[in-house]
Design a protein around this motif. Structure first.
Motif, PDB file in Angstrom:
ATOM      1  N   PHE A  88       0.848  -1.178   0.000  1.00 32.51           N
ATOM      2  CA  PHE A  88       0.000   0.000   0.000  1.00 32.51           C
ATOM      3  C   PHE A  88       0.888   1.234   0.000  1.00 32.51           C
ATOM      4  CE2 PHE A  88      -2.836  -3.185   1.755  1.00 32.51           C
ATOM      5  CZ  PHE A  88      -4.016  -2.924   1.073  1.00 32.51           C
ATOM      6  N   SER A  89       0.378   2.330  -0.504  1.00 31.00           N
ATOM      7  CA  SER A  89       1.148   3.567  -0.513  1.00 31.00           C
ATOM      8  C   SER A  89       1.378   4.023   0.930  1.00 31.00           C
ATOM      9  CB  SER A  89       0.408   4.655  -1.289  1.00 31.00           C
ATOM     10  OG  SER A  89      -0.723   5.101  -0.553  1.00 31.00           O
ATOM     11  N   GLU A  90       2.367   4.870   1.102  1.00 25.61           N
ATOM     12  CA  GLU A  90       2.647   5.409   2.438  1.00 25.61           C
ATOM     13  C   GLU A  90       1.432   6.130   3.000  1.00 25.61           C
ATOM     14  OE1 GLU A  90       5.244   5.105   4.568  1.00 25.61           O
ATOM     15  OE2 GLU A  90       5.979   3.611   3.148  1.00 25.61           O
ATOM     16  N   ASN A  91       0.740   6.865   2.156  1.00 28.64           N
ATOM     17  CA  ASN A  91      -0.455   7.587   2.590  1.00 28.64           C
ATOM     18  C   ASN A  91      -1.531   6.608   3.069  1.00 28.64           C
ATOM     19  OD1 ASN A  91      -2.062   9.944   2.981  1.00 28.64           O
ATOM     20  ND2 ASN A  91      -3.133   9.464   1.085  1.00 28.64           N
ATOM     21  N   GLN A  92      -1.746   5.534   2.327  1.00 30.23           N
ATOM     22  CA  GLN A  92      -2.734   4.532   2.737  1.00 30.23           C
ATOM     23  C   GLN A  92      -2.328   3.876   4.050  1.00 30.23           C
ATOM     24  OE1 GLN A  92      -2.461   2.355  -0.947  1.00 30.23           O
ATOM     25  NE2 GLN A  92      -4.542   2.922  -1.520  1.00 30.23           N
ATOM     26  N   GLN A  93      -1.042   3.580   4.199  1.00 35.45           N
ATOM     27  CA  GLN A  93      -0.558   2.966   5.444  1.00 35.45           C
ATOM     28  C   GLN A  93      -0.764   3.894   6.631  1.00 35.45           C
ATOM     29  OE1 GLN A  93       3.361   1.192   5.285  1.00 35.45           O
ATOM     30  NE2 GLN A  93       3.075   0.600   3.152  1.00 35.45           N
ATOM     31  N   ARG A  94      -0.512   5.183   6.447  1.00 35.73           N
ATOM     32  CA  ARG A  94      -0.726   6.156   7.536  1.00 35.73           C
ATOM     33  C   ARG A  94      -2.190   6.186   7.948  1.00 35.73           C
ATOM     34  NH1 ARG A  94       3.250   9.120   4.894  1.00 35.73           N
ATOM     35  NH2 ARG A  94       1.737  10.189   3.597  1.00 35.73           N
ATOM     36  N   LYS A  95      -3.089   6.167   6.969  1.00 42.61           N
ATOM     37  CA  LYS A  95      -4.521   6.189   7.273  1.00 42.61           C
ATOM     38  C   LYS A  95      -4.930   4.960   8.079  1.00 42.61           C
ATOM     39  CE  LYS A  95      -6.091   8.927   3.336  1.00 42.61           C
ATOM     40  NZ  LYS A  95      -6.886   8.905   2.096  1.00 42.61           N
ATOM     41  N   VAL A  96      -4.439   3.800   7.688  1.00 42.04           N
ATOM     42  CA  VAL A  96      -4.792   2.566   8.400  1.00 42.04           C
ATOM     43  C   VAL A  96      -4.230   2.600   9.818  1.00 42.04           C
ATOM     44  CG1 VAL A  96      -4.440   0.064   8.488  1.00 42.04           C
ATOM     45  CG2 VAL A  96      -5.033   1.169   6.319  1.00 42.04           C
ATOM     46  N   ARG A  97      -2.987   3.007   9.963  1.00 44.37           N
ATOM     47  CA  ARG A  97      -2.380   3.064  11.310  1.00 44.37           C
ATOM     48  C   ARG A  97      -3.096   4.075  12.199  1.00 44.37           C
ATOM     49  NH1 ARG A  97       2.694   2.637   8.250  1.00 44.37           N
ATOM     50  NH2 ARG A  97       3.319   0.461   8.398  1.00 44.37           N
ATOM     51  N   LYS A  98      -3.482   5.202  11.634  1.00 44.02           N
ATOM     52  CA  LYS A  98      -4.225   6.204  12.410  1.00 44.02           C
ATOM     53  C   LYS A  98      -5.560   5.617  12.859  1.00 44.02           C
ATOM     54  CE  LYS A  98      -6.158  10.853  12.134  1.00 44.02           C
ATOM     55  NZ  LYS A  98      -6.379  12.034  11.304  1.00 44.02           N
TER      56      LYS A  98
END
Length: 101
Positions: free
Chosen positions: A80-90
């Motif tokens: 997943f893109s870094e942006n997608q990973q940040r959203k999931v972790r948040k």
């Protein structure tokens, strides 16, 4: 077609996969894929009420039939893109904080 990041194969967007493998033409194939994923996650929520993120591996036959290969309760974010990973972790952090309250 296999796009499994844990086995070092390529992760493709729906549109990349559709172009690369000439997926059957269907105006609503993407919507059907989303619907299958959401329905599967909603069904699992009954068994795992505190779980909100699932990794759902979906296959499509040459005729356009959709099937679920497997569902992971702890999906990898690799691919997943870094942006997608940040959203999931948040989302995961917010969910964990709500449970502690």
């Amino acid at each position: 077609m296999v796009t499994n990041a844990s086995q070092s194969t390529s992760i493709l967007s729906y549109y990349e996969a559709a172009e690369k493998w000439s997926l059957p033409p269907s105006a609503n194939l993407l919507e059907r894929l989303k619907s299958v994923a959401v329905l599967a996650a909603e069904a699992l929520t009954w068994h795992y009420p505190n779980k909100r993120i699932f990794g759902i591996d979906i296959g499509i036959t040459e005729e356009g039939t959709i099937y679920i290969v497997e569902i992971n309760r702890k999906p990898l974010l690799k691919g997943f893109s870094e942006n997608q990973q940040r959203k999931v972790r948040k989302y995961q952090r917010n969910k964990a904080n709500k449970r502690r309250k």
